[in-house]
Design a protein around this motif. Sequence first.
Motif, PDB file in Angstrom:
ATOM      1  N   GLY A  14       2.034  19.059   4.640  1.00 49.98           N
ATOM      2  CA  GLY A  14       2.935  17.776   4.908  1.00 49.98           C
ATOM      3  C   GLY A  14       2.400  17.218   6.225  1.00 49.98           C
ATOM      4  N   ASN A  15       1.531  17.671   6.884  1.00 52.97           N
ATOM      5  CA  ASN A  15       1.258  17.059   8.241  1.00 52.97           C
ATOM      6  C   ASN A  15       0.364  15.979   7.938  1.00 52.97           C
ATOM      7  N   LEU A  16      -0.568  15.705   6.821  1.00 54.52           N
ATOM      8  CA  LEU A  16      -1.285  14.568   6.426  1.00 54.52           C
ATOM      9  C   LEU A  16      -0.524  14.066   5.460  1.00 54.52           C
ATOM     10  N   PHE A  17       0.026  12.914   5.738  1.00 54.77           N
ATOM     11  CA  PHE A  17       0.980  12.237   4.597  1.00 54.77           C
ATOM     12  C   PHE A  17       0.076  11.354   3.732  1.00 54.77           C
ATOM     13  N   ARG A  18      -0.565  10.430   4.323  1.00 55.11           N
ATOM     14  CA  ARG A  18      -1.491   9.625   3.489  1.00 55.11           C
ATOM     15  C   ARG A  18      -2.890   9.501   4.238  1.00 55.11           C
ATOM     16  N   PRO A  19      -4.027   9.700   3.460  1.00 58.00           N
ATOM     17  CA  PRO A  19      -5.130   9.404   3.801  1.00 58.00           C
ATOM     18  C   PRO A  19      -5.814   8.132   3.247  1.00 58.00           C
ATOM     19  N   TRP A  20      -6.639   7.377   3.889  1.00 60.10           N
ATOM     20  CA  TRP A  20      -7.238   6.403   3.263  1.00 60.10           C
ATOM     21  C   TRP A  20      -8.880   6.553   3.945  1.00 60.10           C
ATOM     22  N   ARG A  21      -9.573   5.805   2.977  1.00 62.58           N
ATOM     23  CA  ARG A  21     -11.183   5.503   3.535  1.00 62.58           C
ATOM     24  C   ARG A  21     -11.336   4.010   3.409  1.00 62.58           C
ATOM     25  N   SER A  22     -11.810   3.690   4.638  1.00 65.25           N
ATOM     26  CA  SER A  22     -12.327   2.442   4.790  1.00 65.25           C
ATOM     27  C   SER A  22     -13.582   2.051   3.732  1.00 65.25           C
ATOM     28  N   VAL A  23     -13.314   0.945   2.922  1.00 61.41           N
ATOM     29  CA  VAL A  23     -14.422   0.670   2.177  1.00 61.41           C
ATOM     30  C   VAL A  23     -15.775   0.240   2.825  1.00 61.41           C
ATOM     31  N   GLY A  24     -16.850   0.877   2.286  1.00 60.81           N
ATOM     32  CA  GLY A  24     -18.065   0.769   2.771  1.00 60.81           C
ATOM     33  C   GLY A  24     -18.300   1.082   4.265  1.00 60.81           C
ATOM     34  N   GLU A  25     -17.420   2.060   4.618  1.00 60.71           N
ATOM     35  CA  GLU A  25     -17.600   2.616   6.044  1.00 60.71           C
ATOM     36  C   GLU A  25     -17.328   4.293   5.985  1.00 60.71           C
ATOM     37  N   PRO A  26     -17.975   4.924   6.720  1.00 59.81           N
ATOM     38  CA  PRO A  26     -17.715   6.259   6.823  1.00 59.81           C
ATOM     39  C   PRO A  26     -16.357   6.731   7.534  1.00 59.81           C
ATOM     40  N   ARG A  27     -15.579   6.043   7.993  1.00 57.77           N
ATOM     41  CA  ARG A  27     -14.384   6.309   8.606  1.00 57.77           C
ATOM     42  C   ARG A  27     -12.987   6.418   7.847  1.00 57.77           C
ATOM     43  N   SER A  28     -12.056   6.963   8.121  1.00 57.28           N
ATOM     44  CA  SER A  28     -10.992   7.207   7.416  1.00 57.28           C
ATOM     45  C   SER A  28      -9.779   6.972   8.272  1.00 57.28           C
ATOM     46  N   ILE A  29      -8.538   6.460   7.511  1.00 57.13           N
ATOM     47  CA  ILE A  29      -7.275   6.215   8.268  1.00 57.13           C
ATOM     48  C   ILE A  29      -6.329   7.073   7.594  1.00 57.13           C
ATOM     49  N   GLY A  30      -5.516   7.825   8.475  1.00 56.47           N
ATOM     50  CA  GLY A  30      -4.301   8.319   7.667  1.00 56.47           C
ATOM     51  C   GLY A  30      -2.944   8.469   8.697  1.00 56.47           C
ATOM     52  N   VAL A  31      -1.999   8.717   7.811  1.00 56.49           N
ATOM     53  CA  VAL A  31      -0.646   8.941   8.361  1.00 56.49           C
ATOM     54  C   VAL A  31      -0.347  10.170   8.316  1.00 56.49           C
ATOM     55  N   TRP A  32      -0.231  10.718   9.583  1.00 59.59           N
ATOM     56  CA  TRP A  32       0.081  12.206  10.129  1.00 59.59           C
ATOM     57  C   TRP A  32       1.551  12.246  10.522  1.00 59.59           C
ATOM     58  N   ARG A  33       1.991  13.503  10.183  1.00 57.40           N
ATOM     59  CA  ARG A  33       3.428  13.669  10.513  1.00 57.40           C
ATOM     60  C   ARG A  33       3.424  15.043  11.576  1.00 57.40           C
ATOM     61  N   ALA A  34       4.231  15.081  12.399  1.00 54.69           N
ATOM     62  CA  ALA A  34       4.355  15.932  13.524  1.00 54.69           C
ATOM     63  C   ALA A  34       5.801  15.939  14.196  1.00 54.69           C
ATOM     64  N   ALA A  35       6.312  16.817  14.678  1.00 50.86           N
ATOM     65  CA  ALA A  35       7.554  16.678  15.662  1.00 50.86           C
ATOM     66  C   ALA A  35       7.406  15.736  16.774  1.00 50.86           C
ATOM     67  N   ASP A  36       6.248  15.865  17.514  1.00 52.58           N
ATOM     68  CA  ASP A  36       6.107  14.715  18.431  1.00 52.58           C
ATOM     69  C   ASP A  36       4.724  14.882  18.786  1.00 52.58           C
ATOM     70  N   GLU A  37       4.357  13.907  19.736  1.00 50.45           N
ATOM     71  CA  GLU A  37       2.838  13.671  20.000  1.00 50.45           C
ATOM     72  C   GLU A  37       2.183  14.959  20.603  1.00 50.45           C
ATOM     73  N   ASP A  38       2.741  15.647  21.017  1.00 47.48           N
ATOM     74  CA  ASP A  38       2.044  16.919  21.733  1.00 47.48           C
ATOM     75  C   ASP A  38       1.774  17.611  20.562  1.00 47.48           C
ATOM     76  N   GLU A  39       2.814  18.141  19.622  1.00 46.61           N
ATOM     77  CA  GLU A  39       2.196  18.620  18.418  1.00 46.61           C
ATOM     78  C   GLU A  39       1.083  18.217  17.667  1.00 46.61           C
ATOM     79  N   LEU A  40       1.361  16.881  17.519  1.00 47.63           N
ATOM     80  CA  LEU A  40       0.168  16.033  16.525  1.00 47.63           C
ATOM     81  C   LEU A  40      -1.335  16.562  17.167  1.00 47.63           C
ATOM     82  N   HIS A  41      -1.107  16.587  18.613  1.00 44.90           N
ATOM     83  CA  HIS A  41      -2.635  16.511  19.024  1.00 44.90           C
ATOM     84  C   HIS A  41      -2.874  18.312  18.952  1.00 44.90           C
TER      85      HIS A  41
END
Length: 94
Positions: free
Chosen positions: A33-60
């Motif tokens: 459940g930490n990665l909620f939604r991933p997306w791939r940018s069309v024509g690019e090798p990068r991804s965008i994601g909605v991540w979940r964590a209790a706070d920013e410290d835990e996220l990192h």
Amino acid sequence: MSDRSDRPRRHRLGLERRHAAEAVRVKELADSGNLFRPWRSVGEPRSIGVWRAADEDELHAKVLGTVPLRSWMTLTITSRESHPNDRGKADATA
């Protein structure tokens, strides 16, 4: 001593192993459940994601810091909360 002519092959194999490890770890984070939604940018090798964590410290420390390609990632962290008109769960903050 290593043979210089073998460097590109070793680099490619190391990168392939790291990409394979990345796929395994990202699946684990999605399953937990930490990665909620991933997306791939069309024509690019990068991804965008909605991540979940209790706070920013835990996220990192426990989420983004555990993926094998983290050292090559550029991160932009934006905290979010549910919108009052969202028909999803009332407690669904991401």
